[in-house]
Design an enzyme around this catalytic site. Structure first.
Site, PDB file in Angstrom:
ATOM      1  N   CYS A   2     -19.818 -35.998  13.368  1.00 27.57           N
ATOM      2  CA  CYS A   2     -19.865 -34.543  13.370  1.00 27.57           C
ATOM      3  C   CYS A   2     -18.505 -33.966  12.958  1.00 27.57           C
ATOM      4  O   CYS A   2     -17.469 -34.533  13.243  1.00 27.57           O
ATOM      5  CB  CYS A   2     -20.238 -33.936  14.728  1.00 27.57           C
ATOM      6  SG  CYS A   2     -21.759 -34.553  15.398  1.00 27.57           S
ATOM      7  N   ARG A  27     -18.529 -36.338   7.531  1.00 32.27           N
ATOM      8  CA  ARG A  27     -18.581 -36.809   8.917  1.00 32.27           C
ATOM      9  C   ARG A  27     -20.005 -36.817   9.486  1.00 32.27           C
ATOM     10  O   ARG A  27     -20.253 -37.427  10.529  1.00 32.27           O
ATOM     11  CB  ARG A  27     -17.695 -35.921   9.804  1.00 32.27           C
ATOM     12  CG  ARG A  27     -16.245 -35.892   9.394  1.00 32.27           C
ATOM     13  CD  ARG A  27     -15.461 -34.956  10.285  1.00 32.27           C
ATOM     14  NE  ARG A  27     -15.428 -35.451  11.650  1.00 32.27           N
ATOM     15  CZ  ARG A  27     -14.536 -36.324  12.094  1.00 32.27           C
ATOM     16  NH1 ARG A  27     -13.617 -36.799  11.297  1.00 32.27           N
ATOM     17  NH2 ARG A  27     -14.578 -36.719  13.349  1.00 32.27           N
ATOM     18  N   TRP A  76     -24.063 -35.175  12.936  1.00 29.91           N
ATOM     19  CA  TRP A  76     -24.653 -36.514  12.812  1.00 29.91           C
ATOM     20  C   TRP A  76     -25.274 -36.773  14.176  1.00 29.91           C
ATOM     21  O   TRP A  76     -24.558 -36.979  15.165  1.00 29.91           O
ATOM     22  CB  TRP A  76     -23.565 -37.534  12.486  1.00 29.91           C
ATOM     23  CG  TRP A  76     -24.090 -38.902  12.201  1.00 29.91           C
ATOM     24  CD1 TRP A  76     -24.532 -39.365  10.991  1.00 29.91           C
ATOM     25  CD2 TRP A  76     -24.216 -40.000  13.120  1.00 29.91           C
ATOM     26  NE1 TRP A  76     -24.925 -40.673  11.107  1.00 29.91           N
ATOM     27  CE2 TRP A  76     -24.751 -41.094  12.397  1.00 29.91           C
ATOM     28  CE3 TRP A  76     -23.937 -40.176  14.478  1.00 29.91           C
ATOM     29  CZ2 TRP A  76     -25.000 -42.333  12.985  1.00 29.91           C
ATOM     30  CZ3 TRP A  76     -24.186 -41.409  15.058  1.00 29.91           C
ATOM     31  CH2 TRP A  76     -24.716 -42.471  14.314  1.00 29.91           C
ATOM     32  N   ASN A 102     -18.077 -32.439  18.905  1.00 29.75           N
ATOM     33  CA  ASN A 102     -18.163 -33.747  18.229  1.00 29.75           C
ATOM     34  C   ASN A 102     -17.914 -34.802  19.300  1.00 29.75           C
ATOM     35  O   ASN A 102     -16.866 -34.799  19.929  1.00 29.75           O
ATOM     36  CB  ASN A 102     -17.072 -33.798  17.134  1.00 29.75           C
ATOM     37  CG  ASN A 102     -16.839 -35.192  16.597  1.00 29.75           C
ATOM     38  OD1 ASN A 102     -17.747 -36.015  16.595  1.00 29.75           O
ATOM     39  ND2 ASN A 102     -15.632 -35.451  16.133  1.00 29.75           N
ATOM     40  N   GLY A 103     -18.890 -35.689  19.513  1.00 33.89           N
ATOM     41  CA  GLY A 103     -18.708 -36.731  20.529  1.00 33.89           C
ATOM     42  C   GLY A 103     -19.964 -36.882  21.363  1.00 33.89           C
ATOM     43  O   GLY A 103     -21.035 -36.400  20.990  1.00 33.89           O
ATOM     44  N   GLU A 491     -18.699 -57.602   1.019  1.00 35.34           N
ATOM     45  CA  GLU A 491     -18.427 -56.191   0.733  1.00 35.34           C
ATOM     46  C   GLU A 491     -19.316 -55.680  -0.403  1.00 35.34           C
ATOM     47  O   GLU A 491     -19.811 -54.551  -0.360  1.00 35.34           O
ATOM     48  CB  GLU A 491     -16.933 -56.034   0.416  1.00 35.34           C
ATOM     49  CG  GLU A 491     -16.479 -54.657  -0.039  1.00 35.34           C
ATOM     50  CD  GLU A 491     -16.689 -53.556   0.987  1.00 35.34           C
ATOM     51  OE1 GLU A 491     -17.062 -53.861   2.145  1.00 35.34           O
ATOM     52  OE2 GLU A 491     -16.518 -52.378   0.630  1.00 35.34           O
ATOM     53  N   LYS A 495     -21.863 -52.520  -0.027  1.00 37.56           N
ATOM     54  CA  LYS A 495     -21.823 -51.331  -0.896  1.00 37.56           C
ATOM     55  C   LYS A 495     -23.207 -51.016  -1.458  1.00 37.56           C
ATOM     56  O   LYS A 495     -23.620 -49.865  -1.476  1.00 37.56           O
ATOM     57  CB  LYS A 495     -20.866 -51.543  -2.071  1.00 37.56           C
ATOM     58  CG  LYS A 495     -19.397 -51.445  -1.824  1.00 37.56           C
ATOM     59  CD  LYS A 495     -18.838 -50.100  -1.453  1.00 37.56           C
ATOM     60  CE  LYS A 495     -18.974 -49.837   0.024  1.00 37.56           C
ATOM     61  NZ  LYS A 495     -17.955 -50.263   0.888  1.00 37.56           N
ATOM     62  N   GLU A 498     -25.558 -49.690   1.386  1.00 41.92           N
ATOM     63  CA  GLU A 498     -25.208 -48.364   1.891  1.00 41.92           C
ATOM     64  C   GLU A 498     -25.697 -47.231   1.011  1.00 41.92           C
ATOM     65  O   GLU A 498     -26.173 -46.227   1.517  1.00 41.92           O
ATOM     66  CB  GLU A 498     -23.678 -48.228   1.951  1.00 41.92           C
ATOM     67  CG  GLU A 498     -23.016 -48.862   3.109  1.00 41.92           C
ATOM     68  CD  GLU A 498     -21.548 -48.494   3.139  1.00 41.92           C
ATOM     69  OE1 GLU A 498     -20.821 -48.910   2.222  1.00 41.92           O
ATOM     70  OE2 GLU A 498     -21.137 -47.807   4.075  1.00 41.92           O
ATOM     71  N   HIS A 514     -28.268 -73.859   2.581  1.00 47.13           N
ATOM     72  CA  HIS A 514     -28.692 -74.033   3.979  1.00 47.13           C
ATOM     73  C   HIS A 514     -29.717 -72.980   4.400  1.00 47.13           C
ATOM     74  O   HIS A 514     -29.934 -72.783   5.595  1.00 47.13           O
ATOM     75  CB  HIS A 514     -27.469 -73.997   4.912  1.00 47.13           C
ATOM     76  CG  HIS A 514     -26.494 -75.097   4.619  1.00 47.13           C
ATOM     77  ND1 HIS A 514     -26.746 -76.407   4.927  1.00 47.13           N
ATOM     78  CD2 HIS A 514     -25.292 -75.079   4.015  1.00 47.13           C
ATOM     79  CE1 HIS A 514     -25.732 -77.156   4.536  1.00 47.13           C
ATOM     80  NE2 HIS A 514     -24.834 -76.373   3.974  1.00 47.13           N
ATOM     81  N   LYS A 613     -18.922 -40.898   7.704  1.00 46.68           N
ATOM     82  CA  LYS A 613     -17.668 -41.511   7.262  1.00 46.68           C
ATOM     83  C   LYS A 613     -16.908 -42.164   8.404  1.00 46.68           C
ATOM     84  O   LYS A 613     -16.421 -43.265   8.282  1.00 46.68           O
ATOM     85  CB  LYS A 613     -16.802 -40.460   6.565  1.00 46.68           C
ATOM     86  CG  LYS A 613     -15.504 -41.001   5.976  1.00 46.68           C
ATOM     87  CD  LYS A 613     -15.781 -41.890   4.800  1.00 46.68           C
ATOM     88  CE  LYS A 613     -14.522 -42.525   4.247  1.00 46.68           C
ATOM     89  NZ  LYS A 613     -14.858 -43.703   3.420  1.00 46.68           N
TER      90      LYS A 613
HETATM   91  O1  M6R Z   1     -12.695 -45.838   9.218  1.00 46.82           O
HETATM   92  P1  M6R Z   1     -12.965 -47.306   9.449  1.00 46.82           P
HETATM   93  O2  M6R Z   1     -12.334 -48.162   8.391  1.00 46.82           O
HETATM   94  O3  M6R Z   1     -12.617 -47.769  10.814  1.00 46.82           O
HETATM   95  O4  M6R Z   1     -14.526 -47.441   9.281  1.00 46.82           O
HETATM   96  C1  M6R Z   1     -15.174 -48.653   9.504  1.00 46.82           C
HETATM   97  C2  M6R Z   1     -16.592 -48.613   8.990  1.00 46.82           C
HETATM   98  O5  M6R Z   1     -17.325 -47.624   9.642  1.00 46.82           O
HETATM   99  C3  M6R Z   1     -16.635 -48.337   7.475  1.00 46.82           C
HETATM  100  O6  M6R Z   1     -15.891 -49.276   6.757  1.00 46.82           O
HETATM  101  C4  M6R Z   1     -18.083 -48.350   6.972  1.00 46.82           C
HETATM  102  O7  M6R Z   1     -18.607 -49.633   7.033  1.00 46.82           O
HETATM  103  C5  M6R Z   1     -18.143 -47.790   5.561  1.00 46.82           C
HETATM  104  N1  M6R Z   1     -19.275 -46.954   5.419  1.00 46.82           N
HETATM  105  C6  M6R Z   1     -18.160 -48.835   4.523  1.00 46.82           C
HETATM  106  O8  M6R Z   1     -18.336 -48.345   3.235  1.00 46.82           O
END
Ligand code: M6R
Length: 618
Positions: A2, A27, A76, A102-103, A491, A495, A498, A514, A613
């Site tokens: 949020c 956010r 969020w 937020n929280g 990674e 990507k 996501e 395996h 984010k």
């Molecule tokens: O801000 P941070 O690096 O601590 O965030 C960690 C993860 O939430 C962040 O890397 C998330 O996996 C991203 N969406 C990856 O693209």
């Protein structure tokens, strides 16, 4: 999760709050809302959807926009599904008090039951509506001002919050408070106006002066009078430290790119340079990092290094493990912060913990740091966001200096985190004598060439786009890599998942036999990182195994490779470099590939569904 914004001053609050919400939409973006006080009435507008959906409503009723005080929220969802009623801001029973939050208020259920016995009713399913009514009840019971009521109420709350509260009966102030979620206050000339936001981006064009609240602090922001900051627990006064922001408006805009993610991919040559600027001195054969220099013995005498992080930062940590063990010969463990914090880990004062986080606000990583500190470990932070909670919570650290990363899918944060981890590994290796002087210098020279090599790689974007067009409809994909490039495979898969919502798995190439090999048929695209050093021949054998089962191979190879070209369906070449530095290059085409597939599928690249984010909740 949020984003919250607010304004109190002499300008129209609406454009400031709404534009601020657009900047904070990374956010959370499942609903949005705004409260404008027009001098007499509270104008409340909120809706499920994005800030643009909110604007559709406010644009029809100009009255909703008039006033010099406002607070806003982009959500969020945690408590209650995303719908109009659960959207913030929330009003108290009397409709005098308004809140954005937020929280998570963990004990909201018991507080709610208590309030119900006192005659309160609730419209939404949110913990936030409970909090604003608790504040109202305390204010009534104690017959006190808003600031005091917020403080007393928060002392009964368990959980995390960044809140902004407005009281119609005292309309010259906004009260803000934080615990576990960030809050920045922009301070205008002569206290004539104040801006409130989850980060400084919403007010950067208005003021460079900002106060970042610490955990358990509350600020009463009074128009023309100034800010009083107090400790929530004991009411003691705190000296508010005004910081000069270095952020520029240009840095937080798209600058001609279609998406923030693409802009951030293209920013990597500069971001990597900024990460090593002033730290890596190839001519002198030196790496200077005060965060390490000042605590060198802690690192050199450490029994082991534990890296804690989440998501992409965890993948960077895994590259860090390979680098640190290979170069500096220090045992390393890489832990998901979310597991580490709850699994009763063995941590001692002889351990060094490295916490990695782009945002510096990830709740699990923050909790892992607190746990490690409580066990006496020395904690070093690698963060991008300056002044973030993790940067402040750690004993020492280094910033990546990647610049703001707005796209939810992390790109430049990853490569700059790896850059820092490479510098740290080289520095420790040199200090320990596990790397010869000539090897050390050779690495520095090669590192210096990386930004130009990344820039060269970005020129093959069109070719990557062609490959994306071929595989965009695949329901599943595999990503394989070995050694330093195993984390890059993870990674790459993350990507794709996501932003395109295609199922993808990252695997160490040799593990394929395996289990995952059973998935391979002519419909399965497999992205294999097969650079010419390290385990090249072994990876080539893995590629042969895939080919024998009719899998489609898209290989990332070193320029001039002839062997893989003969077998693979597509090859993407990266410039030659040291094996340990290849993750900084192999990552780039995988980022571009995910980006193009998502765009071709019509997905919202910068704001993928269900994500946010920074994950400031557990
Ligand atoms: O801000 P941070 O690096 O601590 O965030 C960690 C993860 O939430 C962040 O890397 C998330 O996996 C991203 N969406 C990856 O693209």
């Amino acid at each position: 999760m949020c984003g919250i914004t607010g304004y109190i001053g002499n300008r129209d609050a609406y454009p400031i709050v709404v534009n601020g919400l657009k900047r904070l939409e990374y956010r959370g973006y499942d609903s949005a809302g705004i409260m404008i006080y027009d001098g007499k009435n509270i104008q409340l507008t909120k809706t499920k959807g994005k800030v643009s959906d909110l604007e559709v409503i406010t644009n029809k009723e100009e009255e909703r926009k008039k006033g010099n005080i406002g607070i806003g929220h982009t959500r969020w969802a945690t408590h209650g599904v995303p719908n109009d009623v659960n959207s913030h801001p929330h009003l108290s029973k009397s409709s005098d008090l308004v809140i954005v939050h937020n929280g998570i208020i963990e004990n909201y259920d018991s507080l709610k039951k208590e309030l119900i016995t006192r005659g309160y009713t609730f419209k939404s399913d949110t913990d936030t509506e409970v909090l604003i009514n608790l504040i109202e009840e305390v204010k009534k019971e104690e017959n006190c001002k808003l600031g005091k009521a917020v403080q007393l109420a928060l002392n009964n709350v368990i959980g995390a919050y960044a809140i902004a509260v407005f009281d119609k009966t005292k309309p010259d102030e906004i009260v803000v408070a934080r615990l576990g979620s960030p809050i920045a206050i922009g301070v205008g000339e002569g206290n004539s106006e104040f801006f409130i936001a989850s980060d400084a981006s919403p007010f950067i064009e208005y003021t460079k002066n900002a106060i970042y609240l610490e955990d358990e602090e509350l600020a009463i922001i009074k128009l023309n009078k100034g800010i009083k900051v107090r400790k929530i627990k004991d009411d003691s006064l705190v000296d508010a430290n005004i910081q000069k922001l270095k952020l520029s408006l240009e840095q937080i805009e798209k600058g001609g790119y279609d998406h923030f993610m693409l802009k951030e991919i293209y920013e990597q040559p500069k971001a990597i340079t900024d990460t090593f600027r002033g730290r890596m001195l190839p001519d002198e054969g030196l790496i200077k990092m005060s965060g390490i220099d000042d605590h060198l013995q802690k690192f050199l005498n450490a029994n082991r290094i534990i890296i804690v992080a989440c998501g992409t930062s965890w993948h960077a940590g895994l590259v860090g493990e390979y680098l640190l063990e290979d170069m500096a010969r220090i045992p390393v463990e890489v832990e998901y912060a979310s597991e580490f914090r709850y699994r009763n880990p063995i941590v001692t004062a002889n351990d060094v913990v490295i916490a990695i986080s782009q945002s510096g606000e990830t709740a699990d990583t923050l909790a892992a740091i607190k746990l490690a500190k409580s066990k006496g470990a020395f904690v070093f932070g690698i963060c991008n966001v300056v002044g973030s909670s993790i940067a402040r919570e750690t004993h020492a650290g280094a910033y990546t200096h990647a610049g703001p990363e707005i796209g939810v899918a992390s790109t430049k944060a990853f490569t700059t985190q790896i850059t820092l981890l490479t510098l740290i590994s080289l520095k420790l290796a040199k200090s320990k004598g596990t790397l010869s002087n000539s090897a050390f210098r050779m690495y520095l020279q090669n590192m210096q060439l990386i930004p130009n090599k990344v820039a060269d790689l970005l020129k093959i974007d069109d070719k990557v786009k062609e490959i994306a067009a071929v595989y965009k409809d695949a329901p599943n994909c595999l990503y394989l890599g070995r050694g330093f490039n195993f984390p890059v495979a993870l990674e790459g898969a993350l990507k794709l998942k996501e932003i395109s919502y295609i199922h993808a798995e990252g695997y160490p190439a040799a593990e394929m036999k395996h289990g995952p090999i059973a998935l391979i048929d002519e419909n399965m695209p497999i992205f294999v990182i097969a650079t010419n050093k390290g385990h090249y021949e072994k990876v080539v054998s893995n590629i042969q195994e895939i080919k024998s089962r009719s899998g489609k191979i898209i290989a990332i190879v070193t320029q001039g490779d002839t062997q893989v070209r003969k077998i693979a369906d597509h090859v993407i070449e990266i410039p030659e470099t040291e094996e340990a530095l290849t993750p900084l290059l192999t990552t780039i085409p995988l980022q571009l590939l995910s980006y193009h597939i998502a765009v071709m599928l019509g997905k919202n690249v910068d704001q993928p569904r269900n994500l946010a984010k920074s994950v400031t909740v557990e």
